[in-house]
Design a protein around this motif. Structure first.
Motif, PDB file in Angstrom:
ATOM      1  N   SER A 205       3.206   7.622  -6.277  1.00 64.61           N
ATOM      2  CA  SER A 205       2.208   8.512  -6.876  1.00 64.61           C
ATOM      3  C   SER A 205       2.349   9.924  -6.307  1.00 64.61           C
ATOM      4  O   SER A 205       2.168  10.908  -7.035  1.00 64.61           O
ATOM      5  CB  SER A 205       0.797   7.970  -6.663  1.00 64.61           C
ATOM      6  N   GLY A 206       2.706  10.040  -5.035  1.00 58.50           N
ATOM      7  CA  GLY A 206       2.960  11.352  -4.454  1.00 58.50           C
ATOM      8  C   GLY A 206       4.171  12.024  -5.080  1.00 58.50           C
ATOM      9  O   GLY A 206       4.164  13.234  -5.351  1.00 58.50           O
ATOM     10  N   MET A 207       5.219  11.244  -5.324  1.00 60.92           N
ATOM     11  CA  MET A 207       6.420  11.800  -5.969  1.00 60.92           C
ATOM     12  C   MET A 207       6.104  12.240  -7.401  1.00 60.92           C
ATOM     13  O   MET A 207       6.560  13.300  -7.843  1.00 60.92           O
ATOM     14  CB  MET A 207       7.549  10.765  -5.981  1.00 60.92           C
ATOM     15  N   LEU A 208       5.343  11.433  -8.124  1.00 53.23           N
ATOM     16  CA  LEU A 208       4.969  11.782  -9.493  1.00 53.23           C
ATOM     17  C   LEU A 208       4.091  13.030  -9.518  1.00 53.23           C
ATOM     18  O   LEU A 208       4.296  13.924 -10.340  1.00 53.23           O
ATOM     19  CB  LEU A 208       4.248  10.610 -10.163  1.00 53.23           C
TER      20      LEU A 208
ATOM     21  N   GLY B 293      11.576  14.469   2.676  1.00 53.63           N
ATOM     22  CA  GLY B 293      10.352  14.298   3.448  1.00 53.63           C
ATOM     23  C   GLY B 293       9.819  12.877   3.389  1.00 53.63           C
ATOM     24  O   GLY B 293       9.400  12.320   4.407  1.00 53.63           O
ATOM     25  N   ALA B 294       9.830  12.288   2.214  1.00 54.36           N
ATOM     26  CA  ALA B 294       9.352  10.909   2.070  1.00 54.36           C
ATOM     27  C   ALA B 294      10.250   9.946   2.835  1.00 54.36           C
ATOM     28  O   ALA B 294       9.776   9.026   3.499  1.00 54.36           O
ATOM     29  CB  ALA B 294       9.288  10.526   0.600  1.00 54.36           C
TER      30      ALA B 294
ATOM     31  N   LEU C 162       6.267  15.944  -8.954  1.00 58.00           N
ATOM     32  CA  LEU C 162       7.082  16.212 -10.134  1.00 58.00           C
ATOM     33  C   LEU C 162       6.282  16.984 -11.190  1.00 58.00           C
ATOM     34  O   LEU C 162       6.774  17.937 -11.787  1.00 58.00           O
ATOM     35  CB  LEU C 162       7.611  14.899 -10.723  1.00 58.00           C
ATOM     36  N   VAL C 163       5.022  16.588 -11.376  1.00 56.90           N
ATOM     37  CA  VAL C 163       4.169  17.234 -12.372  1.00 56.90           C
ATOM     38  C   VAL C 163       3.709  18.615 -11.900  1.00 56.90           C
ATOM     39  O   VAL C 163       3.767  19.590 -12.652  1.00 56.90           O
ATOM     40  CB  VAL C 163       2.947  16.337 -12.695  1.00 56.90           C
ATOM     41  N   GLN C 164       3.260  18.711 -10.664  1.00 51.59           N
ATOM     42  CA  GLN C 164       2.711  19.956 -10.148  1.00 51.59           C
ATOM     43  C   GLN C 164       3.782  20.925  -9.650  1.00 51.59           C
ATOM     44  O   GLN C 164       3.546  22.123  -9.597  1.00 51.59           O
ATOM     45  CB  GLN C 164       1.737  19.668  -8.995  1.00 51.59           C
ATOM     46  N   GLY C 165       4.920  20.419  -9.253  1.00 49.54           N
ATOM     47  CA  GLY C 165       5.995  21.270  -8.762  1.00 49.54           C
ATOM     48  C   GLY C 165       5.663  21.962  -7.451  1.00 49.54           C
ATOM     49  O   GLY C 165       5.997  23.132  -7.255  1.00 49.54           O
TER      50      GLY C 165
ATOM     51  N   LEU D 115       0.818  -1.209   0.000  1.00 47.06           N
ATOM     52  CA  LEU D 115       0.000   0.000   0.000  1.00 47.06           C
ATOM     53  C   LEU D 115       0.855   1.264   0.000  1.00 47.06           C
ATOM     54  O   LEU D 115       0.554   2.228  -0.692  1.00 47.06           O
ATOM     55  CB  LEU D 115      -0.907   0.030   1.230  1.00 47.06           C
ATOM     56  N   THR D 116       1.911   1.253   0.799  1.00 47.26           N
ATOM     57  CA  THR D 116       2.699   2.470   0.952  1.00 47.26           C
ATOM     58  C   THR D 116       3.550   2.775  -0.273  1.00 47.26           C
ATOM     59  O   THR D 116       3.738   3.954  -0.602  1.00 47.26           O
ATOM     60  CB  THR D 116       3.594   2.401   2.191  1.00 47.26           C
ATOM     61  N   GLN D 117       4.066   1.772  -0.939  1.00 50.47           N
ATOM     62  CA  GLN D 117       4.924   2.014  -2.099  1.00 50.47           C
ATOM     63  C   GLN D 117       4.184   2.718  -3.240  1.00 50.47           C
ATOM     64  O   GLN D 117       4.690   3.707  -3.769  1.00 50.47           O
ATOM     65  CB  GLN D 117       5.570   0.709  -2.578  1.00 50.47           C
ATOM     66  N   PRO D 118       3.000   2.246  -3.648  1.00 45.97           N
ATOM     67  CA  PRO D 118       2.293   2.985  -4.706  1.00 45.97           C
ATOM     68  C   PRO D 118       1.914   4.410  -4.282  1.00 45.97           C
ATOM     69  O   PRO D 118       1.975   5.340  -5.089  1.00 45.97           O
ATOM     70  CB  PRO D 118       1.034   2.155  -4.974  1.00 45.97           C
ATOM     71  N   LEU D 119       1.546   4.592  -3.011  1.00 47.98           N
ATOM     72  CA  LEU D 119       1.224   5.935  -2.532  1.00 47.98           C
ATOM     73  C   LEU D 119       2.453   6.838  -2.554  1.00 47.98           C
ATOM     74  O   LEU D 119       2.365   8.014  -2.913  1.00 47.98           O
ATOM     75  CB  LEU D 119       0.638   5.871  -1.121  1.00 47.98           C
TER      76      LEU D 119
END
Length: 61
Positions: free
Chosen positions: A12-15, A31-32, A18-21, A5-9
């Protein structure tokens, strides 16, 4: 929480970051890492304490 559960979250948070900056990537990685390690440390302390408690119960029998 299980890693499945934690790995995909985490990724996806890192991605998303990256997209939103939202924050600089190095801050997001730090932080992660600190968040994951803090939860790991809490789990390790709990496991150590519960195994010691279990050993005390077994030895008192």
């Amino acid at each position: 929480m299980p890693d499945r559960l934690t790995q995909p979250l985490l990724w996806s948070g890192m991605l998303f970051n990256l997209v939103q900056g939202c924050t600089p990537m190095h801050d997001a990685v730090i932080g992660a890492t600190l968040g994951y390690l803090s939860l790991w440390l809490i789990n390790a302390i709990y496991q150590h304490g519960s195994s010691r408690e279990l050993a005390r119960v077994i030895l008192s029998c």
